[in-house]
Each structure stands twice: as structure tokens, then as C-alpha cells.
Design an enzyme around this catalytic site. Structure first.
Site, PDB file in Angstrom:
ATOM      1  N   SER A   8      -6.823   4.136  -1.421  1.00  0.00           N
ATOM      2  CA  SER A   8      -6.882   2.701  -1.119  1.00  0.00           C
ATOM      3  C   SER A   8      -8.250   2.088  -1.425  1.00  0.00           C
ATOM      4  O   SER A   8      -8.331   0.973  -1.929  1.00  0.00           O
ATOM      5  CB  SER A   8      -6.517   2.456   0.345  1.00  0.00           C
ATOM      6  OG  SER A   8      -5.213   2.920   0.595  1.00  0.00           O
ATOM      7  N   ARG A  32     -25.826  16.765   8.737  1.00  0.00           N
ATOM      8  CA  ARG A  32     -25.927  15.301   8.813  1.00  0.00           C
ATOM      9  C   ARG A  32     -25.960  14.795  10.256  1.00  0.00           C
ATOM     10  O   ARG A  32     -25.860  13.599  10.496  1.00  0.00           O
ATOM     11  CB  ARG A  32     -24.779  14.635   8.041  1.00  0.00           C
ATOM     12  CG  ARG A  32     -23.407  14.904   8.595  1.00  0.00           C
ATOM     13  CD  ARG A  32     -22.324  14.160   7.834  1.00  0.00           C
ATOM     14  NE  ARG A  32     -21.017  14.591   8.317  1.00  0.00           N
ATOM     15  CZ  ARG A  32     -19.885  14.420   7.657  1.00  0.00           C
ATOM     16  NH1 ARG A  32     -19.881  13.839   6.472  1.00  0.00           N
ATOM     17  NH2 ARG A  32     -18.738  14.831   8.162  1.00  0.00           N
ATOM     18  N   ASP A  50       0.827  -1.208   0.000  1.00  0.00           N
ATOM     19  CA  ASP A  50       0.000   0.000   0.000  1.00  0.00           C
ATOM     20  C   ASP A  50       0.865   1.264   0.000  1.00  0.00           C
ATOM     21  O   ASP A  50       1.731   1.414   0.858  1.00  0.00           O
ATOM     22  CB  ASP A  50      -0.905  -0.017   1.239  1.00  0.00           C
ATOM     23  CG  ASP A  50      -2.245   0.614   0.967  1.00  0.00           C
ATOM     24  OD1 ASP A  50      -2.281   1.856   0.812  1.00  0.00           O
ATOM     25  OD2 ASP A  50      -3.235  -0.118   0.887  1.00  0.00           O
ATOM     26  N   ARG A 102     -24.655  13.858   3.366  1.00  0.00           N
ATOM     27  CA  ARG A 102     -25.241  15.176   3.659  1.00  0.00           C
ATOM     28  C   ARG A 102     -26.488  15.470   2.810  1.00  0.00           C
ATOM     29  O   ARG A 102     -27.015  16.571   2.840  1.00  0.00           O
ATOM     30  CB  ARG A 102     -24.197  16.272   3.482  1.00  0.00           C
ATOM     31  CG  ARG A 102     -23.127  16.251   4.570  1.00  0.00           C
ATOM     32  CD  ARG A 102     -22.186  17.443   4.474  1.00  0.00           C
ATOM     33  NE  ARG A 102     -21.186  17.430   5.529  1.00  0.00           N
ATOM     34  CZ  ARG A 102     -21.382  17.861   6.780  1.00  0.00           C
ATOM     35  NH1 ARG A 102     -22.561  18.356   7.131  1.00  0.00           N
ATOM     36  NH2 ARG A 102     -20.413  17.808   7.678  1.00  0.00           N
ATOM     37  N   ARG A 145     -16.818  25.019   2.018  1.00  0.00           N
ATOM     38  CA  ARG A 145     -16.042  24.029   2.791  1.00  0.00           C
ATOM     39  C   ARG A 145     -15.110  23.262   1.866  1.00  0.00           C
ATOM     40  O   ARG A 145     -13.932  23.085   2.163  1.00  0.00           O
ATOM     41  CB  ARG A 145     -16.977  23.023   3.474  1.00  0.00           C
ATOM     42  CG  ARG A 145     -17.286  23.364   4.906  1.00  0.00           C
ATOM     43  CD  ARG A 145     -18.296  22.393   5.460  1.00  0.00           C
ATOM     44  NE  ARG A 145     -17.676  21.159   5.927  1.00  0.00           N
ATOM     45  CZ  ARG A 145     -17.647  20.786   7.202  1.00  0.00           C
ATOM     46  NH1 ARG A 145     -18.166  21.575   8.126  1.00  0.00           N
ATOM     47  NH2 ARG A 145     -17.116  19.647   7.565  1.00  0.00           N
TER      48      ARG A 145
END
Length: 510
Positions: free
Chosen positions: A63, A192, A13, A265, A154
Site C-alpha cells: 500500500s 535500535r 485496496d 537499525r 533474521r
């Protein structure tokens, strides 16, 4: 039962390839095993980022995406690229749920409301998708098109909405119909955490045009919010309505299209449009035809434009159907990746699939123990190879990624050296039992520990290629230009197994 000679896939990885050796922990670490493999064994480089793994062009791999693509044996398009691609191919404009909602509204001379996070952020939505939806509604004859803009700040700079709003004001002017009808910050519309008081602000704005402020243009409404000290994310409910224009509140029979593709959300505001709802007392509850762009939750009984693409015949499922045995093994940090993500988002084990989990070390940050739990993982891996129980073994070593993320260069070198010793033991075991081994990575990381642009610490993944190495008794020659989704078909070919039609990846062995 004769002992099985396994085919193993070892995923290192975060182990990418970069020619430049500056701040390259992989190139500079002492790696006698990998050096010898690259000098003496068939090997190549394959792509692990961007469109090759279903991400936007140039975007670094990760990943989750990497393991999903490896296990699927086909490029798995993430929602952003899936929808962008559908717009370019003209499929979006023919999507059944969208066509039906728009056409029903047009026939009844009702409005089409389009709502969503208005930004180029690409995390929850993309304004290009919203633009395509507006154009589609206009082309299908909608006269009343109302755009409800949830402002970002954001995933984009805190005050960056003006360009997006101007773009849509210009579009409506060009179309000669429709308008931006409301503005509200995502703080309200996209909560959320069950802050229903916030969500109610957005719901009342959409269904009653109930607002703290009214302006005759979106850009003017935004400028006023900035004057009040509100950044995009926190813009209070603002109605956009010029003198003489009718209210854009949602009415019975209207179409509502929610253009966010990320679910977390989008769920709460969507649930406010479902009959069975207890979050707050709704003053009005218009009977609208609501379309979710993607499935926000399995229990929301509304139309979906792009239902989840279920992955049939992933590598694990296909092996199981052939009556083969397989082992998935990793440390805690990457256990979900070699199981859930590798199986295409399926949590349960397939028949013949076993899993072994090695606990990752309990340290604050992995630079404090760069070898992580590689010694124990390797012992278990070698035992599995020699057990004669498994046709296939999928193993992930997390070191290059998890230590790469710390940004501590010396630790990253140590991690790579620990990995090298582990790989050496795996190679020996494979040779001993006459098995086959592929060594690769899911994306890069440790090959770039300093950002060449800024000179600052680089802790993120890279979009560089990753190695692919073969160890075994077959005379293998690799093709060039491969990608992660080619690994499953290649492994099936090496094992002498049929490749399912769903796997569109190519076999990389000539």
C-alpha cells in the site's frame, strides 16, 4: 461559484485480478456493480508490482509503495532498487560522497573500511551493493580495504552467513588485496532500542579491534561461533587477522562507508562516530571520513551517498498550484496512504486540500466485520461528490486488503460484496453530477486466499495486475501495458490540465 463536477479516484485496496477462480474471493463474490462496469465501461488491467513500482523484479506491491507511485505520477524507486540500478548504470561508482572518501584515503595511504549487514536479505542492505563498494575501492587504488561484516539471521535463515563470507574471501583473494576484518551479529551492531552496551561491543571491535575471539579467516570465525551455539544474529565480536597481518582498527584519516540503506537499525552505530555523543564512554574516537549510504537521520552531520529523493510536483502539489480543490477520504486503516504516501511523504496538507477520516471498526480482526466502515465512508463520499466543492476526490476502501490479510475466505467474499454496493452508490452520484470516476487498486490480495503451491492460507499481497475502470461522459479508450504511475498523468489529462515535466508516467487514454 458554479458547482464543480469532480474527477474521483476510488482505490479498492487489495483488489487484484486473477483468472483462476479457485479461492478467489473477488471472482466468486456476488458483484453485480463491478460486473456491469467491466461489461459496459472502458477498462483495462495495470501493473502494481515489481520494477513497475520501483521494487525488485517479481516482488509483490504494497500500500505504501502503491500510493506513492500513484500520487507521484512516476516510478518511485525504493532504496534497494535505486542503488541496484545505480550500480548497473555505473552511477554508483561515480557517486560524489563515495569517490571523495575513497580518494582522500588513497592519497593519504589510509585504509578504506566498508561495513554493513552482510546478507542477500534485501531488507536493510544487500551484499551485492557491498561487493560493488569493495570493487570500487580497489579500482580507485585503495590498498588497505577492510570489510566489517554484521551478520544477519533474521531476514535470512539463522545460520546462512557462510556463503556470503566465502564469496568475499574469494573476492579479496582475486583482488590480491583487502580482507574480511571482523564479524559481529546484528544483535550488537544494529540495535535500535538504545541498548548502548550492545552497540559498544560493535564500536570497540571497529575502532580498537577489541574482540572476544580472533581467527585467521572469516569462514573459520563463523564455524567457531556455531560451535559455541551462536546463530548469525548473535555472533560475538570476532577479529579476523592472520599471523603477520596488521590490525584493521579504524584510524584517523581512514574512510568508513556504511552500506546499509534502511535507517532504523543504522542510526545508533552511526551516531557513535559523531563528536556529540553520550551513549557510552568511547575509549578512542578516530577522526574518520564517514559516509552513510542513505540519510539515516536528518540530524546526523555526516556525508550521504544517496540523499533522499524529494518528489517535486506530485499530483496533490500540482493540483494545488493550479488553484484546484481536492478531498482525501478513507478509513483509519488507509488514511495515511491517501494523504502522507499519496503526497510523496509530505505530512502537511497542500492549499486547497481537505481530508476526511472515517474511524475503522474497533474489532480484534476484520473478518469479524468485513464491511468495515464502508457504509459511513460511502455516505461521506457521496455527499462530497454532490457538494460541488471539489475538483478532485481521492478515496480508498480498505476492505479487500484488510479482510484478505485475515485469511478467512468467507469474510473476504462478504467484504467484496459490501464494496460492490458502495461502488454502486459512488457511480450513481458521479453520474448524477456529470463527474468522472476512475476505479483501481494499489495491489492485489483478496483474489488469492489459498496458496496454490502449498494449499495453505494465503494472507499476503499478490503481484497480480489490478483493474482500471472509467465512468464518465468522455469517449475513453485505454492503452495496454499501464502501471500505477500512469494514473496521475491520466487524471490530469481527463481533467484538461497540463502535466508537469516531473511526471514521467504516460497518459493511458488513447
Amino acid at each position: 461559484m458554479s458547482a464543480k463536477k469532480p474527477l474521483a479516484l476510488v482505490i479498492l485496496d487489495g483488489y487484484g485480478y486473477r483468472e483462476d477462480t479457485a479461492s478467489n474471493a473477488i471472482a466468486n463474490a456476488k458483484t453485480p456493480v463491478m460486473d456491469a462496469l467491466i461489461a459496459n465501461q472502458p477498462n483495462t488491467l495495470i501493473s502494481a508490482s515489481g520494477m513497475d513500482v520501483g521494487l525488485p523484479d517479481g516482488q509483490m506491491g504494497n500500500s505504501e509503495v502503491g500510493h506513492t507511485n500513484i500520487g507521484a505520477g512516476r516510478v518511485v524507486y525504493q532504496d534497494l532498487t535505486r542503488i541496484t540500478k545505480s550500480i548497473l548504470d555505473g552511477e554508483f561508482q561515480q557517486t560524489a560522497a563515495l569517490v571523495e572518501a575513497i580518494d582522500t584515503a588513497v592519497k593519504a595511504e589510509k585504509a578504506v573500511h566498508i561495513m554493513g549487514l552482510m546478507s542477500p536479505g534485501g531488507v536493510h542492505s544487500h551484499e551485492d551493493h557491498i561487493l560493488a563498494a569493495v570493487e570500487m575501492a580497489a579500482e580507485r587504488g585503495a590498498e588497505k580495504i577492510y570489510l566489517h561484516c554484521f551478520l544477519d539471521g533474521r531476514d535470512t535463515p539463522p545460520r546462512s552467513a557462510e556463503g556470503s563470507l566465502q564469496r568475499f574471501q574469494d573476492l579479496f583473494a582475486k583482488l590480491g588485496k583487502g580482507r574480511v576484518a571482523s564479524l559481529v551479529g546484528r544483535y550488537y551492531a544494529m540495535d535500535r532500542d538504545n541498548n548502548w552496551d550492545r552497540v559498544q561491543v560493535a564500536y570497540d571491535l571497529l575502532t580498537q579491534a577489541k574482540a572476544d575471539f580472533t581467527y585467521d579467516s572469516a569462514v573459520a570465525g563463523l564455524a567457531a561461533a556455531y560451535e559455541r551455539g551462536e546463530n548469525d544474529e548473535f555472533v560475538k565480536a570476532t577479529e579476523i587477522k592472520a599471523e603477520g597481518q596488521e590490525s584493521a582498527a579504524m584510524q584517523d584519516g581512514d574512510a568508513v562507508i556504511f552500506m546499509n540503506y534502511r535507517a532504523d537499525r543504522a542510526r545508533q552505530i552511526t551516531r557513535t562516530f559523531v563528536a556529540d555523543f553520550a551513549g557510552f564512554e568511547r575509549a578512542v574516537f578516530p577522526a574518520v571520513n564517514f559516509v552513510m549510504l542513505t540519510q539515516y537521520a536528518a540530524d546526523i552531520p555526516l556525508a550521504i551517498a544517496f540523499p533522499p529523493a524529494s518528489l517535486e510536483n506530485t499530483y496533490g502539489e500540482w493540483l494545488s498550484k493550479q488553484g484546484q480543490t481536492q478531498l482525501r477520504i478513507s478509513e483509519t486503516e488507509k488514511y495515511a496512504h491517501v494523504t502522507f504516501f499519496f503526497n510523496g511523504g509530505v505530512e502537511t496538507e497542500f492549499a486547497g486540500e481537505e481530508r476526511q477520516l472515517v474511524a475503522s471498526p474497533k474489532v480484534a480482526t476484520y473478518d469479524l466485520q468485513p464491511e468495515m466502515s464502508s457504509t459511513e465512508l460511502t455516505e461521506k463520499m457521496v455527499a462530497a461528490i454532490k457538494s460541488g466543492k471539489y475538483d478532485t476526490i481521492i478515496c480508498n476502501y480498505p476492505n479487500a486488503d484488510m479482510v484478505g490479510h485475515t485469511g478467512v475466505y468467507e469474510a473476504a467474499e462478504k467484504a467484496i460484496e459490501a464494496l460492490d454496493a458502495s461502488v454502486g452508490q459512488v457511480v450513481e452520484a458521479i453520474k448524477e453530477v456529470g463527474g468522472q470516476l476512475l476505479i483501481t487498486a494499489d495491489h492485489g490480495n483478496a483474489e488469492m486466499m489459498v496458496d496454490p503451491e502449498t494449499g495453505g492460507i494465503h494472507t499476503a499481497h499478490t503481484s497480480l495486475p489490478v483493474p482500471l475502470i472509467y465512468v464518465g461522459d468522455k469517449a475513453v479508450e485505454f492503452k495496454e501495458g499501464g502501471k500505477l504511475s500512469d494514473l496521475a498523468p491520466t487524471m490530469l489529462s481527463l481533467a484538461g490540465l497540463e502535466i508537469p515535466a516531473e511526471m514521467t508516467g504516460q497518459v493511458l487514454v488513447k
